[in-house]
Enzyme design. Structure first.
Site, short mmCIF file in Angstrom:
data_model
loop_
_atom_site.label_atom_id
_atom_site.label_comp_id
_atom_site.label_asym_id
_atom_site.label_seq_id
_atom_site.Cartn_x
_atom_site.Cartn_y
_atom_site.Cartn_z
N LYS A 131 -2.61 -1.27 -85.48
CA LYS A 131 -3.44 -0.07 -85.45
C LYS A 131 -2.64 1.23 -85.31
O LYS A 131 -1.76 1.34 -84.47
CB LYS A 131 -4.42 -0.16 -84.28
CG LYS A 131 -5.44 -1.28 -84.42
CD LYS A 131 -6.40 -1.29 -83.23
CE LYS A 131 -7.45 -2.38 -83.38
NZ LYS A 131 -8.41 -2.40 -82.25
N GLY A 156 4.95 -0.98 -72.72
CA GLY A 156 4.34 0.33 -72.63
C GLY A 156 5.33 1.43 -72.32
O GLY A 156 5.24 2.55 -72.85
#
Length: 388
Positions: free
Chosen positions: A197, A368
């Protein structure tokens, strides 16, 4: 890298040294499935032990319920880690559950604090909890890059209230590798961004489009950019609502799109596939990998690059027949002379199937944290050390 105190700058003999590490190992039926994170922490532990420090280790494991006793959620206990640490170091390791009001070493070489995420206020960076953690030590060492993007009590708060806070070896290695990419890169600087995405990597793509010379995109991300370029992507995974944003990013002129792709009407191991130019994709097609022309073009770009940053696979690499683009990319990076750094998400798995683990200059331990660094963000667990 902004100057900060490191553990190497300090006298730690006979000091209580609290080290925040990433011991968040994968468990399978109560057993450690991969001990890579434990082994990565060993040099820091050994350095402190050799200098007669009183070593206290701190980590999270999974996502336990805050405030609930570890006895009621034993699947999140660091007990398997304590046992394996003792075996690997031949030292006495004690897992300590009741530590917030202080703890003693007794006859132990290492204290491993039970999962810090069971403490109320950990993820909210509660000041009271941070002060209690800081009171356990004379020196706090932040050595968990993978959690440094979290403003938690055990990453940021404890650094604020501890007498001395410094960076550990693993954190320093990570920051220095990233500095080679963004502060003083040799050019051309090539980024490869894959995955499903655009929305999850929008900030990364936007930031990199201003810093790098070229960005190769792959996977569902590439499909969204192809749609933004007016190409038919059929039934391929993409994000129609992100097309306008993809067009804006493409205005910088640095996005490299596939010129041919591997397509199929199904997404499974038995699917029959075809290679098509991107202009020939039909309404029934799923784009599942890049084609040979794109692989060849990528190989040339990698060969020309002096610095490479890689995040994410270029196709549905979990299915072997759609993994060629990712595998060949890994091989190309392995064969190149560029400084390369890779990390985040499925990138490690992509490197493994490419047999390129020994061909990447630096593999980031952070998911992350790695992505947020690529975005240009300041990591709370790092910034907390700068003012100490």
């Amino acid at each position: 890298m902004t100057k900060m105190i490191s553990i190497f700058d300090l006298e730690i003999s006979n000091k209580r040294v609290l080290i925040r590490q990433d011991l968040n190992v994968p468990l399978k039926e109560g057993s450690i499935a991969s001990e890579a994170r434990i082994k990565a922490c060993l040099p820091t532990i050994e350095y402190a032990i050799e200098r007669k420090a009183k070593v206290i280790l701190m980590s999270h494991l999974g996502r336990p319920k805050e405030g609930a006793p570890i006895e009621s959620q034993k699947q999140f206990s660091l007990s398997p880690v304590a046992k394996r640490l003792a075996e690997l170091t031949s030292l006495k390791v004690r897992l300590e559950s009741n530590y917030l009001n202080g703890c003693d070493f007794l006859n132990d070489d290492i204290l491993l604090l039970e999962n810090v995420r069971v403490n109320s206020g950990e993820t909210a960076n509660d000041e009271s909890l941070a002060r209690k953690l800081a009171a356990l030590c004379d020196i706090f060492v932040m050595d968990a890059f993978a959690t440094s993007h979290r403003a938690h009590a055990s990453t940021q708060g404890v650094a604020k209230y501890s007498p001395v806070a410094c960076a550990g070896p693993l954190l320093l290695k990570e920051l220095r590798a990233l500095d080679k990419v963004f502060l003083s890169p040799k050019r051309p600087l090539l980024a490869i961004i894959g995955g499903s995405k655009v929305s999850t990597k929008l900030n990364v793509l936007t930031s990199l489009s201003r810093k790098v010379d070229l960005i190769i995109v792959g996977g569902g991300i590439a499909n969204t950019f192809l749609a933004a370029a007016g190409k038919n992507v059929g039934k391929s995974l993409h994000e129609p609502r992100m097309i306008d944003i993809a067009k804006e990013i493409m205005e910088h002129g640095r996005i490299v799109l596939p010129v041919d792709v591997v397509v199929s009407s199904e997404v499974n191991e038995a699917a029959e596939s075809k290679i098509k130019r991107v202009d020939a994709v039909s309404e029934e097609d799923h784009i599942l990998d890049i084609g040979p022309l794109s692989i060849s073009r990528n190989r040339e770009l990698v060969s020309d690059a002096k610095t490479i940053v890689w995040n994410g696979p270029l196709g549905v690499f979990e299915i072997s027949q759609f993994s060629t683009g990712t595998r060949e990319l890994g091989k190309s990076i392995k064969q190149s002379n560029a400084f390369s750094i890779a990390g985040g998400g499925d990138t490690i798995s992509a490197i493994e199937i490419s047999d390129a683990l020994d061909g990447i200059s630096y593999i980031s331990t952070g998911g992350g944290a790695f992505l947020e660094t690529l975005e240009g963000k300041t990591l709370p667990g790092v910034s907390a050390l700068l003012g100490k």
